[in-house]
Design a protein around this motif. Structure first.
Motif, PDB file in Angstrom:
ATOM      1  N   VAL A  28       0.844  -1.208   0.000  1.00  0.00           N
ATOM      2  CA  VAL A  28       0.000   0.000   0.000  1.00  0.00           C
ATOM      3  C   VAL A  28       0.872   1.248   0.000  1.00  0.00           C
ATOM      4  O   VAL A  28       0.606   2.219  -0.738  1.00  0.00           O
ATOM      5  CB  VAL A  28      -0.939   0.004   1.230  1.00  0.00           C
ATOM      6  CG1 VAL A  28      -1.718   1.317   1.313  1.00  0.00           C
ATOM      7  CG2 VAL A  28      -1.903  -1.177   1.163  1.00  0.00           C
ATOM      8  N   ALA A  29       1.944   1.235   0.811  1.00  0.00           N
ATOM      9  CA  ALA A  29       2.805   2.412   0.911  1.00  0.00           C
ATOM     10  C   ALA A  29       3.555   2.672  -0.385  1.00  0.00           C
ATOM     11  O   ALA A  29       3.815   3.829  -0.750  1.00  0.00           O
ATOM     12  CB  ALA A  29       3.800   2.221   2.065  1.00  0.00           C
ATOM     13  N   SER A  30       3.908   1.612  -1.112  1.00  0.00           N
ATOM     14  CA  SER A  30       4.688   1.787  -2.346  1.00  0.00           C
ATOM     15  C   SER A  30       3.823   1.794  -3.604  1.00  0.00           C
ATOM     16  O   SER A  30       4.358   1.811  -4.718  1.00  0.00           O
ATOM     17  CB  SER A  30       5.734   0.668  -2.448  1.00  0.00           C
ATOM     18  OG  SER A  30       5.085  -0.598  -2.498  1.00  0.00           O
ATOM     19  N   ALA A  31       2.511   1.763  -3.423  1.00  0.00           N
ATOM     20  CA  ALA A  31       1.615   1.704  -4.587  1.00  0.00           C
ATOM     21  C   ALA A  31       1.730   2.982  -5.409  1.00  0.00           C
ATOM     22  O   ALA A  31       1.846   4.091  -4.888  1.00  0.00           O
ATOM     23  CB  ALA A  31       0.177   1.497  -4.121  1.00  0.00           C
ATOM     24  N   GLU A  32       1.705   2.823  -6.721  1.00  0.00           N
ATOM     25  CA  GLU A  32       1.795   3.962  -7.632  1.00  0.00           C
ATOM     26  C   GLU A  32       0.830   3.750  -8.792  1.00  0.00           C
ATOM     27  O   GLU A  32       0.343   2.638  -9.037  1.00  0.00           O
ATOM     28  CB  GLU A  32       3.228   4.114  -8.177  1.00  0.00           C
ATOM     29  CG  GLU A  32       4.263   4.449  -7.124  1.00  0.00           C
ATOM     30  CD  GLU A  32       5.652   4.585  -7.723  1.00  0.00           C
ATOM     31  OE1 GLU A  32       5.804   4.304  -8.939  1.00  0.00           O
ATOM     32  OE2 GLU A  32       6.583   4.945  -6.988  1.00  0.00           O
ATOM     33  N   GLY A  33       0.572   4.832  -9.498  1.00  0.00           N
ATOM     34  CA  GLY A  33      -0.219   4.746 -10.718  1.00  0.00           C
ATOM     35  C   GLY A  33      -1.619   4.211 -10.490  1.00  0.00           C
ATOM     36  O   GLY A  33      -2.354   4.647  -9.591  1.00  0.00           O
ATOM     37  N   THR A  34      -1.981   3.237 -11.314  1.00  0.00           N
ATOM     38  CA  THR A  34      -3.348   2.711 -11.296  1.00  0.00           C
ATOM     39  C   THR A  34      -3.688   2.051  -9.972  1.00  0.00           C
ATOM     40  O   THR A  34      -4.803   2.205  -9.453  1.00  0.00           O
ATOM     41  CB  THR A  34      -3.526   1.689 -12.430  1.00  0.00           C
ATOM     42  OG1 THR A  34      -3.189   2.296 -13.682  1.00  0.00           O
ATOM     43  CG2 THR A  34      -4.960   1.191 -12.477  1.00  0.00           C
ATOM     44  N   LEU A  35      -2.727   1.300  -9.383  1.00  0.00           N
ATOM     45  CA  LEU A  35      -2.988   0.620  -8.113  1.00  0.00           C
ATOM     46  C   LEU A  35      -3.264   1.623  -7.002  1.00  0.00           C
ATOM     47  O   LEU A  35      -4.186   1.444  -6.202  1.00  0.00           O
ATOM     48  CB  LEU A  35      -1.797  -0.262  -7.737  1.00  0.00           C
ATOM     49  CG  LEU A  35      -1.914  -1.011  -6.401  1.00  0.00           C
ATOM     50  CD1 LEU A  35      -3.152  -1.902  -6.392  1.00  0.00           C
ATOM     51  CD2 LEU A  35      -0.644  -1.820  -6.125  1.00  0.00           C
ATOM     52  N   ASP A  40      -6.975   4.388  -3.324  1.00  0.00           N
ATOM     53  CA  ASP A  40      -7.542   5.666  -2.864  1.00  0.00           C
ATOM     54  C   ASP A  40      -9.050   5.702  -3.121  1.00  0.00           C
ATOM     55  O   ASP A  40      -9.822   6.190  -2.280  1.00  0.00           O
ATOM     56  CB  ASP A  40      -6.860   6.826  -3.581  1.00  0.00           C
ATOM     57  CG  ASP A  40      -5.425   7.026  -3.133  1.00  0.00           C
ATOM     58  OD1 ASP A  40      -5.063   6.462  -2.067  1.00  0.00           O
ATOM     59  OD2 ASP A  40      -4.660   7.719  -3.843  1.00  0.00           O
ATOM     60  N   GLY A  41      -9.462   5.177  -4.277  1.00  0.00           N
ATOM     61  CA  GLY A  41     -10.893   5.168  -4.595  1.00  0.00           C
ATOM     62  C   GLY A  41     -11.687   4.301  -3.629  1.00  0.00           C
ATOM     63  O   GLY A  41     -12.795   4.659  -3.220  1.00  0.00           O
ATOM     64  N   ILE A  42     -11.108   3.158  -3.240  1.00  0.00           N
ATOM     65  CA  ILE A  42     -11.790   2.275  -2.290  1.00  0.00           C
ATOM     66  C   ILE A  42     -11.925   2.961  -0.930  1.00  0.00           C
ATOM     67  O   ILE A  42     -12.985   2.920  -0.295  1.00  0.00           O
ATOM     68  CB  ILE A  42     -11.027   0.941  -2.157  1.00  0.00           C
ATOM     69  CG1 ILE A  42     -11.100   0.159  -3.467  1.00  0.00           C
ATOM     70  CG2 ILE A  42     -11.603   0.101  -1.008  1.00  0.00           C
ATOM     71  CD1 ILE A  42     -10.260  -1.105  -3.467  1.00  0.00           C
TER      72      ILE A  42
END
Length: 204
Positions: free
Chosen positions: A102-109, A114-116
C-alpha cells in the motif's frame, strides 16, 4: 262529630286541610332534591367520561408520535444492516494488501486503493447522516450492551475488562444497537502467586 269538623274548617280559610298543606310542599321538595341528585350524578358521570376520553386521546397522540419517531429513526434498520456488509467488504479489500504494498503503490494501483478508501468513507458518512454511527471501542471499558466479547487475554498494561482489540466494528442506529462490536477483552495482569509460608519450627 260533624259540628267539630265543621268548626275546624271554619278556622281555616277556604276550608283547606292543614295536613295536606304541609304534605304537598314536602313532596315537591323531595322530588326536586331527587331530581337535583340525579342531575349531579349524571354530571359527574359525564365529566368522568370526558376526562377518560381526553386521557385516551392524549395517550393515543403520544403513542402515535413515538411510532412516527421510531419509524423515522429505525425504519431503515434492515437496509442499513445490509449496507454494513458492503462497508465490511471495503475494509477487507483495504486490509488484504500488505502495508508495504500500500505504501509503495503507484499509478493505477494507488488510484484504485484511494478510490476504495474514499468510497468507504463516503458510505460511512452517508450512514451516519441517517443515524447509523460506528462503534470502535478500542481502549474503552467492555459494555455488554454494545460489545460482544470474542476472547479474553491477560494484559498487565490495561485494567481488567478493557477492550484491547476490535475484531469487527459495531454500529448503532439512534439509541439502539444495529450490530455489536466484536472485541477482545483484557483480564488484566497475571495473578500474583501467594507467597509460600515457611514451615513453623515446633521445637522453638
Amino acid at each position: 262529630m260533624s259540628d267539630a269538623t265543621n268548626g275546624d274548617h271554619k278556622n281555616h280559610p277556604n276550608g283547606a286541610d292543614p295536613v295536606q298543606d304541609n304534605v304537598a310542599p314536602a313532596a315537591e321538595a323531595a322530588t326536586e332534591a331527587g331530581t337535583v341528585a340525579a342531575l349531579e350524578a349524571e354530571k359527574a358521570e359525564l365529566r368522568d367520561k370526558l376526562l377518560r376520553t381526553l386521557a385516551d386521546m392524549e395517550n393515543l397522540r403520544r403513542r402515535t408520535e413515538r411510532e412516527v419517531a421510531d419509524a423515522r429513526s429505525y425504519g431503515m434498520a434492515g437496509f442499513a444492516r445490509d449496507m454494513l456488509g458492503v462497508a465490511d467488504n471495503f475494509r477487507r479489500a483495504i486490509e488484504s494488501l500488505p502495508q508495504e504494498a500500500v505504501a509503495s503503490a503507484e499509478g493505477t494501483l494507488k488510484a484504485l486503493l484511494d478510490g476504495i478508501e474514499i468510497t468507504e468513507r463516503d458510505l460511512l458518512k452517508t450512514l451516519e447522516r441517517h443515524g447509523v454511527k460506528k462503534l470502535d471501542p478500542a481502549g474503552q471499558k467492555f459494555d455488554p450492551h454494545l460489545h460482544q466479547a470474542m476472547f479474553e487475554a491477560p494484559d498487565p498494561s490495561v485494567p481488567k475488562g478493557t477492550v484491547t482489540q476490535v475484531v469487527q466494528t459495531g454500529f448503532t442506529i439512534g439509541d439502539r444497537v444495529l450490530r455489536p462490536a466484536m472485541v477482545g477483552v483484557s483480564t488484566g495482569g497475571p495473578r500474583a502467586e501467594a507467597p509460600a509460608h515457611e514451615p513453623i519450627d515446633k521445637k522453638a
